[in-house]
Design an enzyme around this catalytic site. Sequence first.
Site: not given
Lengths: 433, 433
Positions: A22-23, A216, A218, A246, A248, A272, A299, A322, A349, A351
């Site tokens: 999740g980082s 996908k 990051k 993505d 973020n 994203e 999200e 989301d 979204h 996860g």
Amino acid sequence: MSLITAVDVLDVRFPTSLELDGSDAMNPDPDYSAAYVVLRTEDGAVGQGFAFTIGRGNDVQAAAIQALSPHLVGSPAPTTAAELGALSRRLIGDSQLRWLGPEKGVVHMAVGAVVNAAWDLAARAAGLPLWRFLAELTPEEIVSLVDFRYLTDVLTPDQALEILRAGQAGKAERIEKLLAEGYPAYTTSPGWLGYSDEKLTRLTREAVQDGFGMIKLKVGGNLDDDVRRMKLAREVVGPDYPIAVDANQRWDVADAVAWMQALAPYRPYWIEEPTSPDDVLGHRAIAEAIRPIKVATGEHVHNRVMFKQLLSAGAIDVLQLDAARVGGVNENLAILLLAAKFGVPVCPHAGGVGLCELVQHLAMFDYVAVSGSLDGRVIEWVDHLHEHFTDPAIVRDGRYRTPTTPGFSAEMKPATLHGFRYPDGPEWTELSR
Amino acid sequence: MSLITAVDVLDVRFPTSLELDGSDAMNPDPDYSAAYVVLRTEDGAVGQGFAFTIGRGNDVQAAAIQALSPHLVGSPAPTTAAELGALSRRLIGDSQLRWLGPEKGVVHMAVGAVVNAAWDLAARAAGLPLWRFLAELTPEEIVSLVDFRYLTDVLTPDQALEILRAGQAGKAERIEKLLAEGYPAYTTSPGWLGYSDEKLTRLTREAVQDGFGMIKLKVGGNLDDDVRRMKLAREVVGPDYPIAVDANQRWDVADAVAWMQALAPYRPYWIEEPTSPDDVLGHRAIAEAIRPIKVATGEHVHNRVMFKQLLSAGAIDVLQLDAARVGGVNENLAILLLAAKFGVPVCPHAGGVGLCELVQHLAMFDYVAVSGSLDGRVIEWVDHLHEHFTDPAIVRDGRYRTPTTPGFSAEMKPATLHGFRYPDGPEWTELSR
């Protein structure tokens, strides 16, 4: 008619930051968490919901859910569309809590958790999984569930009714197809920033073998790293397989454009969250500069009015609904209708913890009764933490299997609620030794 | 260098709903409240700040402030621009709390309360009222305080520096003028929806006699009532005196246009909050339809990125900065610079509890060192609850008197903090008998 007798609120956290699962560029150390709510009724029925957070502040989120309990305890548990519409309006309309948003942030996420719990309760009472409970409502009932305030300049109740009536044609066939084939998924599991190149290529290869239609990655930490990682992944998957990226929210507008131009040779499918979710006009500027790469966000888009902006401005090509950010199922119905009005595909979204479990119902309802389409539509899948749910989302051969258990799939196992209760559950007391 | 040793957080509420003071179309029964924070240092210095709420949820707001205390306790109390910039970035950047916004709602308001308390502390240490403490910083120091993330497509640090350097010319003269004459105010006191026609006309007459340059009426409950009230007020003040109106987000776009066309014969000066604060493009559509009536918003605009939207889109003619909604002084510096860049006057939102006390400093700094202008600029004044502050805002002859006491004027009296503590202060236990 059964009364709600109690609202239990639990602070549940998972120490995911220990593993770098999740980082990403903005969230280096998430502890996936849920401010979890249980609605209890006098006849013993229960409904579960939660707000998803990433650790600190989950207690604040839990306090916000608790602040809604005067609207619930002693009231009839809603079972009909009319009652579920009234509950949503009552919670959002609290004349004092509203000041803390309005319709955004912690208080709005609390409304979402409670509204979702009420839908779980109602779907269980009807003996149907949520997607199907929704699909069996009439277009008029769906419209009665939606708060059209602030939407009518782009979507009126009559226009929504027209969309939903059109969605009735072929519904039975789509339900059959869904039950037989499931719904397409993509996976983010290979692409976390904390992973080594070796882990990235291995997981990418596995994702393709497992049948996922997209992966996908990051991005946004370091440009050279991102180019290298994108090139590696492209080599594994071949020229035509879609790879989304993505950021973020890592970039300003000019950064986003420059970075995506550097990645363009490797043909990313969408970018994203290139920038702040509040930067509607910034998203539009990015979208115009980087075509044919698509722009996706959602999200962190806090309510239907913001989605209205993004859609009206032509700022997004993909809408990432989301389940636990906005005001629950009712507001997501508004968002699905807005997306249908603008012809923008919804790719939820997921996860986190429990988001896959929730969003599958909304995407499947969209397919069955709103957009009627799977074109360009795919649900995110991250294979974390599903073991904590009594009715976990299941992906096989790259597709979500259609849930059949009554409810919204939000229920965590008793052992989880006990073990990961923060800060005093045994999983946490063990860690702090 | 003194360390912060404690962060005290208090839930303070005033039972204002009993009097219908502050009643409007969306907020019928506010209990003006403060989630109040005291930063204590080892040398005994203190800094005060608060988030303003309207009752329920003030405990949630207080919990969010408490969640920030690990960033504070044991850290040096910031005194320089560099340190105040670093503190703001540290609080906004919390990698887990950020998920609950980002930069919006309860968590962002908590950052604002703490950042404002730190400025109070620093200004006291410097022996200066906040407006003057800010005015004595160099343009470079001011720029170092601002988070330009997500702004650089419309405002770069260099452009900000240019604005601030231009603002240096004539600064000393403007300080003198401010000290001698104060800053123009307008009053909302006549116009609450709960007031009778008789009270409305009497308070309107008094407002003009008292020297206020504008009054504001709440609208949006009932059109016939609004037309009658607007007509009454217009008769009292004569043809040329400005009357603003405020709908508190009551309308959809088409409602706002129709309602304002009905009021247009009585020449409202601005319409405030015609619709959702998130509806950037809706504000623009309204503004285009009702010219020359101006469109104003800001008290619920949650951060600098949203103000960037409103300004870039040409959606607002008046920017109503709020001292306790966004991330505190630092973010309001960004907002003042954005407004200056677009040439839009800032007319702060005040009222509530303590908002007049805070915003006067920001408006005065804007006049002295940013916009350099009073044209079209006026601070809201509501004559409620000032008696609870040790350094209350003072309006005489329709102008805010320039504060001279060191700090940010945020400190409440000990008797108030004791008496109105919720739910166990004596003022509340008395009421619940």
